[in-house]
Design an enzyme around this catalytic site. Structure first.
Site: not given
Ligand code: MN
Length: 733
Positions: A89-90
Site C-alpha cells: 500500500e505505502d
C-alpha cells in the site's frame, strides 16, 4: 533535528531480535530465514519513511509482527505478512514482487490487508456493504483479520501522535468495529485494551476520572479481596487443588459501560471486581474439578441462584469456557467468582494464540483449531446475505445512547437512540425532512414515526406536495428535526393567521363591531385562547362562528364578573410575597408566615435543590428540582415558579423514604431499627419489610433534618451485615 542513524539502525536490529525471541519456540526449520528475509525487504521498502512520532516507520511493522507472535500466537507465515503488511500500500513494492519473493499464500494475505485498508482506513464513513465484502473475501485466510487487529492495536497504542480529528475517527472505528471483532474472535486481552484506548481518545475526561478513582480505591479493594480469598485458598489447597486465585478489577471501559447503561455511580460499582480461580486440571477432569471448586466456595459464601453461568457445558460462541457464580462475600457485598482451568484461562485471554500450547494430542489440537476457524468463517458468511444484518451483529452496547444507520449508498449516520425515520430524513437535509412521506427501512415500507434500530438501512421517500403537520413534533426526538419542524409550522401559521385576520374582521363587521386591537385581545381572553395569533388561526380554519361573537357582546355588556381576574391576581400576589425582597423564597425560617408545604410527589428535604410552585388553593408547594413533575411545571407555568432555598434549622424535620435491599440475615430488621433509633433526632414513621427466597427488601420512612443527615443514616445502614444497597425513594409506596 539531528537523527542518529547509527543508533536507529541498532534499535531496529534490537527490535528484530526481540521478535525472533518471541516466536522462536514455534518456528520450524527454515522459517527463521524467511522471517529474516521479510524483515530485510520491509526495512528496505520503508527506509525513507517515518511515523508521525518521528520514529523510523519500520518500528511499526516489527511491533505488529511482535503482537501477532506474542499476543495472537501466529506462526511464520503470519509474522512474515505482518512485517510486510504496509509495503504494497505505502511503498514501491508491488504485489507481484511479494509473490515472487514469498510465494502465493503470503501475497494473497498481503492483498487482503491492502484491500482492507483501502476500504476501511481511507474512507470517511464505514460502508457496511464494503466492510462485509472485504472481510468475506479475506476470511479465506483468517490471518488477514488477525494481522489487521494487531495493526489496529499498535496504531491505537501510538495514537497520541495523530491529529485530533484523526484520533476521534480511529478511536470510534475501533470501538465500533475492531473491539467487537476481537471479542468475537475470543481475543479478550486485545478487546479490553482496544476498548480502554478507544474510550481514552473519545472521552478523555471520563477515562481519567475512572482511572483516578480506581487508583484511589485500590488499597481498600486489595484488603477486601485478601479477606475474601484467604479462607478459600486454604481449604482448596487442603483439598489437593493446584491453583491461582486472585482478584481482577474490571477494565476502565467496562466500568464506564456499566455506569452508562445501568445508570449507577462509580461508588456503587467500583468494588464489582471478579475473583478468578484458575486450577490445574487434566482435560478429562476439567468439568468435574471446576464444579468441585464451586461446591467448596458455596460452602463458604452464599451464592445467588440467578447468577450461575455454566459456560463449561456449553461454551460461548467465541469459544469462551468458564464457570461463573456470584456469592455474598464479607461486608454484605456481592462478589463474582470465575472458576476455570489453565487451558480455559489461556483460551479466554489469548484466543487463537493459546491453541498451539496445548499439545496433549496433536490431532485434537488440530481439530480444535479447525473448529475455531470454521466457526469464524460461519460467522462471516452468515447465511443472511444482508450486509446490514452483519453490522447489526456488531451492535454496540457501548454507545448506549447512539446508534448507527446507513443511507442506501452505505454512508453512515449517527443518531440518538429511539430516533425515527423522520429524524433521519431531517438529518440528511431539512428539505428532505419537510417533504418526507415515508421511508423504506431494510427495503420495507414504514411510516414516518418508525423507530430505527442500529444497523438499519434507510431510504427516505419524498413528495413535493408534502408539508409538515402539527403531529410531526410527536414523531421526532432530535433537536435538529424538532426546531426545523417548529420553524416551518410557525411560518405556516403566520400565513394562515393573515387570512384569519381578514375573516375575523369581516365577522366583527357583520355584528356591527368596530375592529380594534383592544377588542380582539378581549375576545381572545373571553375564548381563553393563548394569543391573538391562535384566534386568527382558528378563524382561518373556520372555527370561529357568529354565535361566539354574539355571546361575547352579551358578556361584555353584562356586569363585570371579577372571579377569574381575582384568581390570577391572587397568584400574582402570592408569587410576589413569596419572592420577598431577595427574589427568593427562604424555606425553614418563616414556615408559619407563608402558606407553603412540601410536595408529596418528591418529598424534598433541606439540602435538596428545590423550587416553589404557587397553586391557587394550596398556597406554595415545594418540589425537588429533579422531581418527576418538575419539567412540566417549570416549562408550562414558569410565572408561578419561585426560586427557593433552605435555611438550616435543626428543629424542623422532614419526611424521606429509603429502600434497603440485601440478603435475609438473622436479625437484620432488628439491626436496622437499632441503627435508626440510635441516630440523633431521627424518627421513623413507617417501616415495611419483605423477604423472598433469601433476598431482603425493606422501605422505611424517616424524619430527618437535611440531606447530610440522611446520607449519614444511609452510610450507617450500609454497614449492617446483609445490607447490600440503600437508596432514597421518592414516593411512599
Ligand atoms: Mn499498519
Amino acid at each position: 533535528m539531528q537523527i542518529d542513524i547509527e543508533a536507529e539502525r541498532k534499535e531496529i536490529l534490537n527490535r528484530y531480535k526481540r521478535l525472533i525471541k518471541a516466536c522462536k519456540r514455534r518456528l520450524e526449520k527454515g522459517e527463521k530465514e524467511i522471517i529474516r528475509k521479510a524483515f530485510e525487504v520491509s526495512v528496505e521498502a520503508h527506509k525513507e519513511m517515518r511515523r508521525k512520532s518521528g520514529e523510523p516507520y519500520i518500528y511499526h511493522p516489527i511491533t505488529v509482527a511482535q503482537i501477532c507472535a506474542e499476543e495472537i500466537g501466529l506462526g511464520a507465515t503470519g509474522i512474515v505478512c505482518a512485517l510486510l503488511h504496509d509495503t504494497v500500500e505505502d511503498t514501491d513494492l508491488s504485489l507481484d514482487d511479494v509473490k515472487g519473493l514469498f510465494g502465493e499464500k503470503v501475497s494473497q494475505i498481503i492483498n487482503g490487508l491492502t484491500k482492507i485498508s483501502g476500504v476501511i482506513d481511507n474512507t470517511t464513513s464505514i460502508q457496511a456493504e464494503n466492510f462485509k465484502k472485504v472481510l468475506l473475501t479475506m476470511s479465506e485466510d483468517i490471518r488477514v483479520i488477525l494481522i489487521k487487529l494487531a495493526d489496529r492495536l499498535h496504531n491505537m497504542r501510538t495514537l497520541e501522535h495523530m491529529k485530533r480529528e484523526k484520533q476521534i475517527k480511529i478511536a470510534s472505528e475501533t470501538l465500533f468495529l475492531y473491539a467487537p471483532l476481537a471479542n468475537r474472535l475470543g481475543l479478550n486481552a486485545i478487546k479490553t485494551e482496544l476498548e480502554d484506548l478507544g474510550l481514552k481518545y473519545t472521552d478523555l475526561e471520563t477515562y481519567n476520572d475512572i482511572e483516578k478513582k480506581l487508583k484511589e480505591t485500590e488499597p481498600e479493594r486489595k484488603k477486601f479481596i485478601q479477606k475474601f480469598i484467604d479462607p478459600l485458598k486454604e481449604i482448596l489447597i487442603e483439598q489437593g487443588f493446584k491453583l491461582k486465585i486472585f482478584g481482577r478489577p474490571k477494565s476502565i471501559y467496562s466500568i464506564y459501560n456499566k455506569i452508562k447503561t445501568k445508570k449507577v455511580t462509580f461508588e456503587e460499582i467500583y468494588d464489582l471486581f471478579a475473583i478468578r480461580i484458575v486450577i490445574d486440571s487434566p482435560l478429562e477432569k476439567e468439568k468435574l474439578d471446576c464444579w468441585r471448586v464451586y461446591s467448596i466456595i458455596t460452602d463458604f459464601y452464599h451464592p445467588s441462584p440467578e447468577r450461575l453461568r455454566d459456560w463449561i457445558s456449553s461454551p460461548k460462541i467465541n469459544g469462551y469456557e468458564s464457570l461463573h457464580t456470584t456469592v455474598m462475600g464479607p461486608e454484605g457485598k456481592w462478589v463474582e467468582v470465575q472458576i476455570r482451568t489453565n487451558r480455559m484461562n489461556d483460551l479466554a485471554e489469548n484466543g487463537y494464540a493459546s491453541h498451539w500450547k496445548y499439545k496433549d494430542s496433536f490431532s485434537e489440537k488440530e481439530s480444535k483449531l479447525e473448529n475455531w476457524l470454521l466457526r469464524i468463517r460461519e460467522m462471516l458468511e452468515n447465511p443472511d446475505p444482508d450486509a446490514l444484518e452483519f453490522i447489526d451483529d456488531f451492535k454496540l452496547n457501548l454507545f448506549s445512547d447512539e446508534m448507527f444507520v446507513f443511507t442506501p449508498k452505505g454512508d453512515m449516520k449517527t443518531l440518538p437512540i429511539n430516533s425515527t425515520a423522520l429524524d433521519f430524513a431531517f438529518e440528511i437535509h431539512s428539505k428532505v425532512g419537510e417533504q418526507c412521506i415515508g421511508a423504506k427501512v431494510n427495503h420495507k415500507l414504514v411510516p414516518l414515526s418508525y423507530e430505527l434500530k442500529s444497523g438499519d438501512q434507510v431510504e427516505i421517500l419524498t413528495s413535493g406536495k408534502q408539508a409538515p403537520k402539527d403531529d410531526w413534533l410527536n414523531y421526532v426526538i432530535t433537536a435538529k428535526a424538532k426546531s426545523k419542524i417548529k420553524d416551518i409550522l410557525k411560518d405556516q401559521r403566520k400565513k394562515v393567521a393573515k387570512e384569519g385576520k381578514e375573516i375575523t374582521e369581516r365577522k366583527f363587521l357583520e355584528q356591527n363591531l368596530q375592529f380594534s386591537k383592544q377588542l380582539i385581545s378581549e375576545f381572545c381572553n373571553y375564548l381563553k385562547l393563548p394569543s391573538v395569533q391562535e384566534l386568527f388561526y382558528r378563524a382561518a380554519l373556520g372555527n370561529v362562528d357568529a354565535q361566539e361573537i354574539k355571546d361575547f357582546i352579551k358578556f361584555k355588556e353584562a356586569p363585570v364578573k371579577k372571579g377569574k381576574q381575582n384568581e390570577i391576581s391572587k397568584i400574582e400576589q402570592l408569587v410576589t410575597s413569596a419572592r420577598g425582597k431577595s427574589d427568593m423564597l427562604v424555606i425553614g425560617d418563616d414556615l408559619k408566615k407563608l402558606d407553603y408545604n412540601l410536595s408529596q410527589c418528591c418529598n424534598p428535604i433541606p439540602g435538596d435543590d428545590v423550587f416553589g410552585f404557587v397553586t391557587e388553593l394550596e398556597g406554595i408547594r415545594i418540589h425537588r428540582v429533579n422531581c418527576p413533575n418538575a419539567v412540566k411545571l417549570l416549562s408550562n407555568y414558569a410565572y408561578r415558579v419561585v426560586r427557593a432555598k433552605w435555611v438550616n434549622d435543626k428543629l424542623i424535620s422532614f419526611l424521606a423514604g429509603l429502600k434497603i435491599t440485601g440478603t435475609d440475615e438473622i436479625g437484620i430488621v432488628n439491626n436496622i431499627t437499632k441503627i435508626i433509633s440510635s441516630e440523633n433526632h431521627i424518627n421513623m414513621r413507617a417501616i415495611n419489610f419483605d423477604t423472598d427466597g433469601g433476598i431482603f427488601e425493606g422501605t422505611i420512612m424517616v424524619y430527618v433534618h437535611d440531606t447530610k443527615h440522611l446520607n449519614h443514616l444511609k452510610s450507617n445502614l450500609k454497614k449492617i451485615k446483609g445490607v447490600n444497597r440503600v437508596e432514597r425513594i421518592d414516593e411512599k409506596s
